[in-house]
Design a protein around this motif. Structure first.
Motif, PDB file in Angstrom:
ATOM      1  N   VAL A 296       0.838  -1.206   0.000  1.00  0.00           N
ATOM      2  CA  VAL A 296       0.000   0.000   0.000  1.00  0.00           C
ATOM      3  C   VAL A 296       0.872   1.256   0.000  1.00  0.00           C
ATOM      4  O   VAL A 296       0.624   2.212  -0.743  1.00  0.00           O
TER       5      VAL A 296
ATOM      6  N   SER B 126      -1.070   8.987   3.667  1.00  0.00           N
ATOM      7  CA  SER B 126      -0.489   7.679   3.330  1.00  0.00           C
ATOM      8  C   SER B 126       0.062   6.988   4.576  1.00  0.00           C
ATOM      9  O   SER B 126      -0.161   5.786   4.779  1.00  0.00           O
TER      10      SER B 126
ATOM     11  N   VAL C 298      -1.353   3.440   6.162  1.00  0.00           N
ATOM     12  CA  VAL C 298      -0.470   2.276   6.342  1.00  0.00           C
ATOM     13  C   VAL C 298      -0.457   1.849   7.809  1.00  0.00           C
ATOM     14  O   VAL C 298      -0.486   0.648   8.118  1.00  0.00           O
TER      15      VAL C 298
ATOM     16  N   PHE D  70      -3.527  -0.167   8.458  1.00  0.00           N
ATOM     17  CA  PHE D  70      -3.417  -1.531   7.947  1.00  0.00           C
ATOM     18  C   PHE D  70      -2.593  -2.413   8.895  1.00  0.00           C
ATOM     19  O   PHE D  70      -2.904  -3.591   9.085  1.00  0.00           O
TER      20      PHE D  70
END
Length: 479
Positions: A16, A46, A50, A53
């Motif tokens: 990702v 971003s 991340v 995740f």
């Protein structure tokens, strides 16, 4: 209904991040002219995505993928979360600094994002190739970041020094890799550890390989006598880049030392333990003593960092899970403290004045009492004075090295900690007891930075008063 988890699932956060960094790289070419801060905000989003995740798929067990070249475990996930969290803080500080110094550009954030990607790959590297891939992604990004300010001779010189010495260190590391591969016939760390433990590998070749690997790692850590790049690069690079260099790469460096030495070569502990003892003692002594005579605060913090690396290595010298956990805890604490220290320089910098000399802090208490208190908190934590979190970091590694039977090293560490307190107190003396020629009020370059630097500085005290959660996090992730 049963769902099959794809083989690449453990690497989704890295995938990702790569996708988003690549998108931002292309998008920056057309949106930066219309929306100046678009790349900055996209970078921060971003990092948050991340981190989400990683948290939603946090790995309690050890999971490998890509033919065992990539590993996902709790230690790696915790280090990645701290890398992402600290990077968010770094980019926050950097935005204001780049605007103030008039060289704001999307390239800084894009390179920083790719650097974070390299560090995350390093943390999960389970063989020589993956580890080297992550190392080079991060290193190449940092080479470019240092020399980003093309109108600065010091920045260009620092970039060249770091590039040449970094290439040399990488060459030595690869030479060590090739010797260990030649002796064991494997590049995957668990398999390599089994072959070494069985006694089937050539002991002489392995010993030489370990020496070259440790030398390469010492360059990356900035340990004495392979530290010569650190003070010059820290001083010459723009402060926003120094903030980046002096914090998050240290967490990735801890990871590669752990993966290579502890997971890959536990059977050679006597070989690498001896080398780490030499590096640790030299780093503590040189870092503590040479910093005393420094007048540039960035250079002082570089030597301070060298001394802190010596303390981190105490945990590896202990050569047991508790020692490694203490080293991990120390490295996390050092990275957070580094953000506060370099962040304070950024908060007070002005166009044409980096505010990076100790003389710049003279009389700060009279000019801005609040920031003087915040800087005092940072210096106390770096010095390891209770009840700050830096105190607990030093106590834990010294305790573990004593338990391992190296009392003489612990005595040296305590003496060096006392000596290092002197140059931290010099900054405090300058702020509170030296009289400034300029007594006009001094405000940070933005209220946003004032809040940020205050938050990080106070966190050092709060974490010190309640250290158990962070300590437990480090100990459980490895044990």
């Amino acid at each position: 209904m049963n769902f099959v988890i794809p083989a690449f699932a453990p690497a989704i956060p890295e995938m990702v991040l790569l996708a988003m960094a690549s998108f931002i790289l292309v998008a920056d070419t057309f949106w930066s002219k219309r929306y100046q801060f678009a790349t900055y905000y996209a970078t921060q989003i971003s990092l948050v995505v991340v981190a989400y995740f990683i948290m939603t798929s946090f790995s309690v067990d050890v999971v490998t993928t890509f033919n065992e070249s990539f590993v996902r475990d709790s230690m790696g996930d915790i280090l990645k979360l701290f890398i992402l969290l600290i990077s968010i803080g770094i980019f926050l500080f950097s935005k204001e600094y780049l605007l103030q110094q008039k060289f704001f550009s999307g390239e800084y954030f894009i390179l920083g994002l790719f650097g974070v990607l390299g560090m995350m790959v390093m943390v999960s590297g389970n063989n020589f190739i993956t580890l080297y891939l992550g190392l080079e992604i991060a290193a190449l990004s940092m080479y470019a970041m240092i020399a980003l300010r093309r109108d600065s001779r010091d920045a260009l010189e620092s970039g060249m020094k770091y590039f040449v010495l970094g290439a040399l260190a990488t060459g030595l590391l690869l030479y060590g890799f090739s010797m260990i591969y030649g002796a064991t016939g494997s590049i995957t760390f668990p398999e390599m550890a089994e072959i070494i433990a069985s006694g089937k590998a050539d002991a002489v070749v392995l010993s030489f390989g370990v020496v070259f690997v440790v030398i390469g790692l010492a360059f990356k850590l900035g340990a004495v006598p392979f530290h010569m790049w650190a003070p010059d690069v820290y001083q010459g690079a723009p402060t926003a880049v120094t903030l980046y260099l002096g914090t998050v790469p240290k967490l990735a460096a801890f990871a590669i030392v752990y993966r290579l030495l502890v997971e890959g070569m536990p059977g050679l502990v006597e070989d690498w333990q001896t080398l780490l003892i030499i590096l640790s003692v030299l780093s503590m002594v040189v870092g503590s003593i040479v910093a005393v005579v420094q007048d540039n605060l960035k250079r002082l913090l570089a030597y301070s960092g060298i001394g802190h690396v010596g303390f981190v290595l105490l945990g590896f010298i202990a050569a047991n899970p508790d020692g490694y956990s203490a080293a991990m805890f120390y490295m996390i604490v050092y990275a957070i403290t580094g953000v506060a220290g370099f962040g304070m320089i950024i908060a007070l910098s002005r166009t044409g004045n980096e505010f990076d000399k100790i003389s710049d802090f003279v009389g700060l208490n009279a000019r801005n009492p609040w920031l003087a208190i915040m800087m005092l908190l940072v210096m106390f934590s770096m010095a390891g004075i209770p009840p700050f979190i830096g105190f607990w970091a030093k106590i834990l590694v010294i305790e573990e090295v004593i338990k391992a039977g190296f009392t003489w090293i612990a005595i040296i560490a305590v003496i060096m900690a006392v000596i290092s307190a002197f140059y931290y107190l010099r900054v405090i003396k300058a702020m509170y007891f030296d009289k400034a020629e300029d007594t006009s009020p001094l405000q940070p370059i933005s209220s946003e930075l004032n809040i940020a630097v205050s938050f990080v500085s106070i966190a050092l005290l709060v974490l010190g008063l309640m250290p158990s959660s962070l300590i437990e996090l480090a100990y459980q992730s490895i044990n």
